[in-house]
Design a protein around this motif. Structure first.
Motif, PDB file in Angstrom:
ATOM      1  N   SER A  87       9.205  36.885  77.098  1.00  0.00           N
ATOM      2  CA  SER A  87      10.087  35.939  76.409  1.00  0.00           C
ATOM      3  C   SER A  87      10.323  34.680  77.236  1.00  0.00           C
ATOM      4  CB  SER A  87      11.415  36.619  76.084  1.00  0.00           C
ATOM      5  OG  SER A  87      11.234  37.538  75.035  1.00  0.00           O
ATOM      6  N   CYS A  88      10.975  33.700  76.598  1.00  0.00           N
ATOM      7  CA  CYS A  88      11.183  32.425  77.276  1.00  0.00           C
ATOM      8  C   CYS A  88      12.195  32.582  78.404  1.00  0.00           C
ATOM      9  CB  CYS A  88      11.631  31.352  76.283  1.00  0.00           C
ATOM     10  SG  CYS A  88      13.334  31.473  75.740  1.00  0.00           S
ATOM     11  N   LEU A  89      12.256  31.564  79.229  1.00  0.00           N
ATOM     12  CA  LEU A  89      13.119  31.599  80.399  1.00  0.00           C
ATOM     13  C   LEU A  89      14.402  30.836  80.083  1.00  0.00           C
ATOM     14  CD1 LEU A  89      12.280  32.773  83.167  1.00  0.00           C
ATOM     15  CD2 LEU A  89      12.118  30.436  83.942  1.00  0.00           C
TER      16      LEU A  89
ATOM     17  N   HIS B  96      11.899  27.216  77.179  1.00  0.00           N
ATOM     18  CA  HIS B  96      12.986  27.683  76.323  1.00  0.00           C
ATOM     19  C   HIS B  96      12.672  27.375  74.853  1.00  0.00           C
ATOM     20  CE1 HIS B  96      16.650  29.270  75.275  1.00  0.00           C
ATOM     21  NE2 HIS B  96      17.512  28.464  75.871  1.00  0.00           N
ATOM     22  N   CYS B  97      12.872  28.360  73.982  1.00  0.00           N
ATOM     23  CA  CYS B  97      12.546  28.208  72.552  1.00  0.00           C
ATOM     24  C   CYS B  97      13.403  27.123  71.907  1.00  0.00           C
ATOM     25  CB  CYS B  97      12.797  29.507  71.797  1.00  0.00           C
ATOM     26  SG  CYS B  97      11.787  30.865  72.346  1.00  0.00           S
ATOM     27  N   ARG B  98      12.778  26.368  71.012  1.00  0.00           N
ATOM     28  CA  ARG B  98      13.497  25.366  70.227  1.00  0.00           C
ATOM     29  C   ARG B  98      13.087  25.536  68.773  1.00  0.00           C
ATOM     30  NH1 ARG B  98      16.118  21.557  72.575  1.00  0.00           N
ATOM     31  NH2 ARG B  98      16.052  21.492  74.839  1.00  0.00           N
TER      32      ARG B  98
ATOM     33  N   LEU C 228      10.585  31.542  67.620  1.00  0.00           N
ATOM     34  CA  LEU C 228      11.415  32.159  68.653  1.00  0.00           C
ATOM     35  C   LEU C 228      10.650  33.278  69.355  1.00  0.00           C
ATOM     36  CD1 LEU C 228      14.842  32.468  66.758  1.00  0.00           C
ATOM     37  CD2 LEU C 228      14.148  30.723  68.422  1.00  0.00           C
ATOM     38  N   CYS C 229      10.900  33.400  70.665  1.00  0.00           N
ATOM     39  CA  CYS C 229      10.303  34.481  71.443  1.00  0.00           C
ATOM     40  C   CYS C 229      11.037  35.788  71.098  1.00  0.00           C
ATOM     41  CB  CYS C 229      10.421  34.163  72.936  1.00  0.00           C
ATOM     42  SG  CYS C 229      12.108  34.290  73.557  1.00  0.00           S
ATOM     43  N   PRO C 230      10.497  36.951  71.521  1.00  0.00           N
ATOM     44  CA  PRO C 230      11.143  38.212  71.159  1.00  0.00           C
ATOM     45  C   PRO C 230      12.639  38.261  71.523  1.00  0.00           C
ATOM     46  CG  PRO C 230       8.975  38.635  72.081  1.00  0.00           C
ATOM     47  CD  PRO C 230       9.215  37.158  72.215  1.00  0.00           C
ATOM     48  N   ALA C 231      13.003  37.819  72.717  1.00  0.00           N
ATOM     49  CA  ALA C 231      14.417  37.923  73.130  1.00  0.00           C
ATOM     50  C   ALA C 231      15.305  36.985  72.310  1.00  0.00           C
ATOM     51  CB  ALA C 231      14.562  37.624  74.621  1.00  0.00           C
ATOM     52  N   CYS C 232      14.861  35.762  72.043  1.00  0.00           N
ATOM     53  CA  CYS C 232      15.664  34.827  71.242  1.00  0.00           C
ATOM     54  C   CYS C 232      15.829  35.328  69.813  1.00  0.00           C
ATOM     55  CB  CYS C 232      15.035  33.432  71.235  1.00  0.00           C
ATOM     56  SG  CYS C 232      15.281  32.523  72.781  1.00  0.00           S
ATOM     57  N   ARG C 233      14.804  36.019  69.275  1.00  0.00           N
ATOM     58  CA  ARG C 233      14.901  36.546  67.918  1.00  0.00           C
ATOM     59  C   ARG C 233      15.980  37.621  67.818  1.00  0.00           C
ATOM     60  NH1 ARG C 233       9.297  38.621  67.205  1.00  0.00           N
ATOM     61  NH2 ARG C 233       8.572  37.048  68.673  1.00  0.00           N
TER      62      ARG C 233
END
Ligand SMILES: [Zn+2]
Length: 353
Positions: free
Chosen positions: A88-90, A118-120, A125-130
């Motif tokens: 996932s993103c940092l 970082h997802c925008r 979205l990366c797995p963690a942001c989702r």
């Protein structure tokens, strides 16, 4: 032995849009967790720490004065694990432009490797942001997981400890922070080792170190994790980030570099909601998993994690190495001295004493 090490990034995880809250699909429910302190634990009541004199910091307490661990900090820990083992993103903050370190020099920062920015935007979205949400970009996504404060369920013994100074991170020390293969790129995600020997205390009291009120080892807390509309893969990642593997423990709260914060998290009860069935028949669609079936159910989701996130086995192996709890471990965990750093500028982290 240096108190921290890095978990390799591995490959970037897939960026997709999240399932929104309004649709009746996916997995929902509540996971009740028990958290047992293996070392002293400390979460401060206040973030305002005096800088000019020795600080004496009390524990955060809830109703009736009972110590608690705030859900926000637990969520932060579980998220950081989920990020590390899913590409996932940092979400770590980078130093502000124009800021300086304690010697007046501009801070050293490393580039985030490609694919981990970082997802925008809620559609990528990366797995963690989702799962945990993403607040950056134009359309913030609130996430589908909420974690309660952890309340103590056993008697709580506390103790005041004067701990050694918590040193500032030293990203200037390139040979440790930089990826050995890619110049200027961050090496990985930082995690702290456990120190079964207990906290590093001192009799010296200065403005550099603190005296803190800590919960003693053996204290048991409980907290709940509510989740809605997770895909099977998202639930597998959540469950794995919560329980890890039997020999592994999490680190929570303050004082991680000086041996505080080692905890074992176990799932003790699990309510699973079938949204579709609940919608069709009032009061139906909820099942409680506990006792013997619980062990098998948790194991099933751990297996699913390994299958679906097999690409991040190297990251997991790094985290396993750092976070394995070995009560017989006698090796000391602490920063090498300033002198050592001066004499060994180019010694890689693996060879630090
Ligand atoms: Zn992300």
């Amino acid at each position: 032995m240096n108190p921290y090490d890095f978990v390799r990034f591995g490959q970037p995880g897939p960026r997709e849009s999240a399932i929104r809250h309004e649709c009746f699909k996916g997995c929902s429910g509540q996971i009740l967790c028990q958290l047992t302190a293996y070392t002293h634990l400390f979460t401060p009541k206040t973030q305002d720490v005096p800088r000019q004199r020795h600080a004496r910091l009390a524990l955060m307490r809830g109703a009736g004065g009972v110590p608690l661990l705030p859900g926000s900090s637990l969520k932060g820990v579980i998220r950081s694990v989920a990020e590390a083992i899913s590409g996932s993103c940092l979400t770590l903050p980078q130093p502000r432009r124009g800021s300086v370190d304690y010697r007046g020099r501009p801070p050293v920062s490393y580039r985030i490797p490609r694919g981990f920015e970082h997802c925008r935007g809620a559609d990528r979205l990366c797995p963690a942001c989702r799962e945990f949400g993403s607040l950056s970009g134009d359309s913030p996504f609130l996430g589908k997981i909420s974690i309660s404060d952890a309340q103590a369920t056993s008697d709580v013994d506390v103790e005041w400890l004067t701990i050694e100074a918590l040193m500032e991170p030293k990203p200037r020390h390139k040979v440790w922070y930089e990826d050995p293969q890619r110049r200027g790129v961050m090496r990985g995600r930082k995690f702290y080792y456990h120190r079964p020997l207990g906290p590093r205390t001192t009799t010296e009291k200065s403005k550099y170190n603190k005296t803190i009120e800590a919960v003693k080892p053996g204290t048991v807390f409980e907290f709940s994790v509510d989740y809605t509309n997770l895909t099977d893969d998202e639930l597998a990642l959540l469950v794995f980030a919560l329980v890890l593997e039997s020999e592994m423990c999490h680190k929570v709260g303050m004082g991680k570099p000086v041996g505080l914060g080692s905890v074992k998290i176990e799932i003790v009860r699990w309510e699973q909601v079938d949204r579709q069935a609940r919608y069709e028949q009032l009061g139906g669609g909820m099942s409680v998993v506990d006792g013997d079936t619980l062990v098998a159910e948790v194991g099933r989701w751990q297996t699913r994690y390994h299958e679906q996130y097999a690409k991040w086995q190297d990251s997991l192996a790094d985290l396993r190495r750092i976070w394995t709890w070995d009560p017989a471990m006698k090796e000391d965990v602490g920063y090498p001295s300033r002198d050592w750093f001066r004499r060994n500028r180019n010694v890689p982290i693996e060879e630090a004493p």
